[in-house]
Motif scaffolding. Structure first.
Motif, short mmCIF file in Angstrom:
data_model
loop_
_atom_site.label_atom_id
_atom_site.label_comp_id
_atom_site.label_asym_id
_atom_site.label_seq_id
_atom_site.Cartn_x
_atom_site.Cartn_y
_atom_site.Cartn_z
N ALA A 227 -5.01 9.68 20.10
CA ALA A 227 -6.38 9.15 20.08
C ALA A 227 -6.49 7.75 19.50
CB ALA A 227 -7.30 10.10 19.31
N GLY A 228 -5.39 7.21 18.97
CA GLY A 228 -5.42 5.84 18.46
C GLY A 228 -5.95 5.68 17.05
N PHE A 229 -6.03 6.78 16.29
CA PHE A 229 -6.38 6.74 14.87
C PHE A 229 -5.10 7.06 14.10
CE2 PHE A 229 -10.36 7.11 16.87
CZ PHE A 229 -11.42 7.04 15.98
N PHE A 230 -4.71 6.20 13.16
CA PHE A 230 -3.41 6.36 12.49
C PHE A 230 -3.55 6.28 10.97
CE2 PHE A 230 -2.72 4.08 16.53
CZ PHE A 230 -1.88 4.98 17.19
N VAL A 231 -2.68 7.04 10.30
CA VAL A 231 -2.42 6.86 8.87
C VAL A 231 -0.94 6.49 8.77
CG1 VAL A 231 -2.50 7.87 6.58
CG2 VAL A 231 -4.12 8.65 8.33
N LEU A 232 -0.65 5.35 8.17
CA LEU A 232 0.71 4.80 8.17
C LEU A 232 1.20 4.52 6.75
CD1 LEU A 232 0.20 2.17 11.03
CD2 LEU A 232 1.15 4.48 11.27
N ARG A 233 2.51 4.58 6.61
CA ARG A 233 3.17 4.12 5.39
C ARG A 233 3.86 2.78 5.70
NH1 ARG A 233 3.58 8.41 1.70
NH2 ARG A 233 3.15 10.44 2.67
N PRO A 234 4.04 1.92 4.70
CA PRO A 234 4.72 0.65 4.96
C PRO A 234 6.13 0.82 5.54
CG PRO A 234 3.56 0.54 2.88
CD PRO A 234 3.46 1.97 3.34
N ALA A 235 6.72 2.00 5.39
CA ALA A 235 8.04 2.25 5.98
C ALA A 235 8.02 2.10 7.50
CB ALA A 235 8.53 3.65 5.60
N ILE A 236 6.83 2.07 8.11
CA ILE A 236 6.73 1.88 9.56
C ILE A 236 7.37 0.56 9.96
CG2 ILE A 236 4.45 0.79 9.44
CD1 ILE A 236 5.73 3.12 12.23
N PHE A 237 7.35 -0.42 9.06
CA PHE A 237 7.89 -1.74 9.40
C PHE A 237 9.42 -1.74 9.47
CE2 PHE A 237 3.70 -2.71 7.50
CZ PHE A 237 3.12 -3.32 8.61
N ASP A 238 10.04 -0.72 8.87
CA ASP A 238 11.49 -0.58 9.00
C ASP A 238 11.86 0.04 10.34
OD1 ASP A 238 11.79 -1.55 6.39
OD2 ASP A 238 11.55 0.46 5.54
N ILE B 89 -6.13 12.12 6.08
CA ILE B 89 -5.34 11.36 5.11
C ILE B 89 -4.58 12.31 4.19
CG2 ILE B 89 -5.48 9.76 3.17
CD1 ILE B 89 -7.91 8.49 4.55
N ASP B 90 -5.25 13.37 3.77
CA ASP B 90 -4.61 14.34 2.89
C ASP B 90 -3.38 14.94 3.56
OD1 ASP B 90 -4.88 16.18 0.42
OD2 ASP B 90 -4.73 17.60 2.08
N GLU B 91 -3.50 15.29 4.84
CA GLU B 91 -2.38 15.85 5.56
C GLU B 91 -1.23 14.85 5.66
OE1 GLU B 91 0.18 18.18 7.67
OE2 GLU B 91 -1.65 18.78 6.61
N ALA B 92 -1.56 13.58 5.93
CA ALA B 92 -0.53 12.55 6.03
C ALA B 92 0.17 12.36 4.68
CB ALA B 92 -1.15 11.24 6.49
N GLU C 236 0.83 -1.20 0.00
CA GLU C 236 0.00 0.00 0.00
C GLU C 236 0.88 1.26 0.00
OE1 GLU C 236 -3.65 -0.12 0.24
OE2 GLU C 236 -3.06 -2.14 -0.41
N ASP C 237 0.36 2.34 -0.59
CA ASP C 237 1.03 3.63 -0.46
C ASP C 237 0.83 4.18 0.94
OD1 ASP C 237 1.95 3.92 -3.23
OD2 ASP C 237 -0.18 4.08 -3.71
N LEU C 238 -0.39 4.11 1.40
CA LEU C 238 -0.78 4.46 2.77
C LEU C 238 -1.79 3.44 3.23
CD1 LEU C 238 -1.53 8.29 2.39
CD2 LEU C 238 0.46 7.33 3.55
N PHE C 239 -1.85 3.20 4.53
CA PHE C 239 -2.95 2.39 5.07
C PHE C 239 -3.36 2.99 6.41
CE2 PHE C 239 0.89 0.33 6.67
CZ PHE C 239 0.58 -0.06 7.96
N LEU C 240 -4.52 2.60 6.87
CA LEU C 240 -5.10 3.14 8.09
C LEU C 240 -5.03 2.11 9.20
CD1 LEU C 240 -8.28 4.63 6.35
CD2 LEU C 240 -6.12 5.80 6.82
N ALA C 241 -4.97 2.57 10.43
CA ALA C 241 -4.96 1.66 11.58
C ALA C 241 -5.67 2.34 12.74
CB ALA C 241 -3.53 1.29 11.96
#
Length: 282
Positions: free
Chosen positions: A199-210, A151-154, A131-136
């Motif tokens: 607040a526990g609402f996230f927008v993430l990039r797959p780079a989080i796994f690095d 999402i736009d801001e992220a 994914e380019d971005l994903f939500l959590a």
């Protein structure tokens, strides 16, 4: 956009909730936190409905404690479904074909009985890595934050992780002391100060796994690294947000639902228009 929902928490601070306020279990202590009810529906339903209203209907549920209750509930959402394999062996993706959840896709992953959120996220890496971005989401709170704008801001910021930052709603007072003294210099409600919480609402990039290492939770060490790298973003929001950490919190949300004042229920707003994303989608 895929939505990862962490559904493995035991909800220890909700133990005093009555057994009629949770989905399926014989005892309230059996219920994962997302299965506690608001308006007769699990809080998980409210969150999924909220995301779906903005066009995000591809859900990944990370289950743990009493995951069978989450599976049973998903099984009741639709009479008909079509399954397909995923990148995780033996883990199908359920396409719900009818009922109130028609059009949703749900993948349920056993992410460990007592794993921290970071490890639950690592367990589903292969489902979101492209994914380019994903939500959590922690799946224990509700908000009316404008998700497209977040999402736009992220997307624009380039942050690896963007979290929803809100003012704490609790009636807690902070205390300041005079220097080297036991005399209090100021006491004030936290909600009136410039204090923001995750607040526990996230927008993430797959780079989080690095950034996220084995055994770590999501926030403390990984987000600390992102802070030092200037890659952690925050979407500050002063509107409605309420976590369901305690029986009191659930009662507050229940009263709001019963009164018809349901800020998070954007699907009930006749003026709401389906959001069409401009960013790349798959």
């Amino acid at each position: 956009m895929k939505v990862v929902l962490f559904c493995g928490g035991q909800g220890q601070r909700l133990l005093e909730t009555g057994a009629d306020q949770v989905f399926v279990p014989k005892r309230a202590t059996d219920a994962p936190k997302p299965m506690h009810l608001v308006g007769g529906k699990p809080i998980l339903w409210h969150l999924m409905k909220w995301y779906a209203t903005y066009g995000h209907t591809d859900f990944v549920l990370c289950v743990g404690f009493r995951g069978e209750f989450v599976r049973a509930w998903v099984g009741n959402l639709a009479g008909k479904r079509a399954d397909e394999p995923t990148a995780l062996p033996g883990v199908p993706r359920h396409h719900l074909l009818d009922g109130e959840a028609a059009g949703w896709s749900v993948t349920i992953v056993d992410s460990g009985l007592s794993a921290p959120v970071g490890q639950r996220l690592r367990a589903v890496r292969r489902l979101v890595d492209s994914e380019d971005l994903f939500l959590a989401n922690y799946a224990d709170g509700l908000s009316d934050v404008p998700l497209p704008q977040m999402i736009d801001e992220a997307h624009r910021s380039g942050a690896v992780a963007t979290l929803l930052a809100v003012r704490p709603p609790e009636s807690i007072h902070t205390v300041d002391f005079q220097p080297r003294s036991t005399t209090i210099s100021e006491i004030a409600p936290m909600a009136e100060q410039d204090v923001w919480v995750n607040a526990g609402f996230f927008v993430l990039r797959p780079a989080i796994f690095d950034i996220l290492h084995p055994g770590e939770d999501l926030v403390d060490a990984p987000f600390g690294r992102l802070v030092r790298a200037g890659r952690l973003g925050g979407y500050r929001y002063r509107g409605f947000w309420r976590a369901m950490d305690t029986a009191k919190d659930r009662l507050i949300l229940e009263k709001l639902w019963s009164s018809g004042v349901r800020p998070w229920a954007v699907w009930e707003d006749p003026a709401h228009e389906q959001f069409v994303p401009w960013w790349p989608t798959r």
